[in-house]
Design a protein around this motif. Sequence first.
Motif, PDB file in Angstrom:
ATOM      1  N   ARG A  13     -36.151 159.093  49.321  1.00 61.52           N
ATOM      2  CA  ARG A  13     -37.173 159.504  48.349  1.00 61.52           C
ATOM      3  C   ARG A  13     -36.661 159.345  46.925  1.00 61.52           C
ATOM      4  O   ARG A  13     -37.399 158.890  46.035  1.00 61.52           O
TER       5      ARG A  13
ATOM      6  N   LEU B 278     -36.674 155.614  46.063  1.00 64.00           N
ATOM      7  CA  LEU B 278     -38.016 155.116  45.801  1.00 64.00           C
ATOM      8  C   LEU B 278     -38.495 155.539  44.417  1.00 64.00           C
ATOM      9  O   LEU B 278     -39.107 154.751  43.688  1.00 64.00           O
ATOM     10  N   GLU B 279     -38.167 156.766  44.043  1.00 69.38           N
ATOM     11  CA  GLU B 279     -38.550 157.264  42.720  1.00 69.38           C
ATOM     12  C   GLU B 279     -37.877 156.428  41.632  1.00 69.38           C
ATOM     13  O   GLU B 279     -38.512 156.061  40.636  1.00 69.38           O
ATOM     14  N   TRP B 280     -36.604 156.096  41.828  1.00 74.75           N
ATOM     15  CA  TRP B 280     -35.895 155.282  40.842  1.00 74.75           C
ATOM     16  C   TRP B 280     -36.473 153.876  40.793  1.00 74.75           C
ATOM     17  O   TRP B 280     -36.602 153.288  39.720  1.00 74.75           O
ATOM     18  N   MET B 281     -36.828 153.327  41.955  1.00 74.88           N
ATOM     19  CA  MET B 281     -37.404 151.984  41.996  1.00 74.88           C
ATOM     20  C   MET B 281     -38.716 151.947  41.218  1.00 74.88           C
ATOM     21  O   MET B 281     -38.977 151.008  40.448  1.00 74.88           O
ATOM     22  N   GLU B 282     -39.554 152.951  41.427  1.00 76.11           N
ATOM     23  CA  GLU B 282     -40.866 152.973  40.778  1.00 76.11           C
ATOM     24  C   GLU B 282     -40.737 153.142  39.270  1.00 76.11           C
ATOM     25  O   GLU B 282     -41.536 152.600  38.504  1.00 76.11           O
ATOM     26  N   ALA B 283     -39.719 153.902  38.840  1.00 75.35           N
ATOM     27  CA  ALA B 283     -39.508 154.126  37.410  1.00 75.35           C
ATOM     28  C   ALA B 283     -38.623 153.055  36.789  1.00 75.35           C
ATOM     29  O   ALA B 283     -38.524 152.961  35.562  1.00 75.35           O
ATOM     30  N   ASP B 284     -37.997 152.231  37.653  1.00 78.60           N
ATOM     31  CA  ASP B 284     -37.021 151.234  37.212  1.00 78.60           C
ATOM     32  C   ASP B 284     -35.922 151.894  36.383  1.00 78.60           C
ATOM     33  O   ASP B 284     -35.416 151.343  35.410  1.00 78.60           O
TER      34      ASP B 284
ATOM     35  N   ARG C 227     -32.707 155.110  37.063  1.00 80.36           N
ATOM     36  CA  ARG C 227     -32.129 156.145  37.916  1.00 80.36           C
ATOM     37  C   ARG C 227     -32.116 157.471  37.175  1.00 80.36           C
ATOM     38  O   ARG C 227     -31.527 157.590  36.099  1.00 80.36           O
TER      39      ARG C 227
END
Length: 236
Positions: A192, A195-201, A203
């Motif tokens: 989770r 995924l949050e980091w991926m969506e926000a591009d 970390r």
Amino acid sequence: MVEEEELSWRNTHLGTRIRVALWLRDEVGEGGTFSKARLREVIQGAEQVDRRMRDLRPAGWVIKTYRDKPSLQPDQLYLEAMGRPVWEPEHRAAGLRQISAKTRRFVYERDLHMCRRCGIAAGEEYADDPGTRGRLTLGHVNPHKSGSAGNAEDLITECARCNETVGHLTGIQMTKEQVWDRVAALPNRGKRDLLEWMEADHRTLSPAEKAWGMYRQLPAVLREALRQDLEALLKS
């Protein structure tokens, strides 16, 4: 014009980008192949040789990797065409972007003195490469050849290793399947977070991680003093 006898890649008084260009001109030539290892071997005592080679591309130099030319080995590069003669005074700034000290400092502070791609802090040891420590530099959000500028919004903090990887100047990269295997092995909480980091591009860092990045950019003597202060605080 610089005297001809001074125009040699052996001349350590010349800038690294100029020495690399001269070596490619004199020792490789258009249509020739070479390796990064060989380049580092001949241009000794210079910093960021790989990056200086990459800086030739915006000046019209066409240097291809095995990704562009399948017949090459992973450690080979191919000089397809020489661009502007950057050793001449009127061409020395060709393709370069000037980044002010103020902008450089702002970007490092904005990114908390940590690589935006892998998260390593300055001087921190790579987990997968013991003995090698992170060295921070600035990279462009978009590749140099795509026309990104030298403004803060176009720059990100990268370690030298990630910077070279993005420039396609390193060896074989991990495959999507290899990365997926690591992702799949994470606990659900880790998945989770990822995924949050991926969506926000970006970390999301904890306060302790943010402090760590700032701590790592201090000189060694100040890091030791800060460590002692923290140790004393926790014992009080």
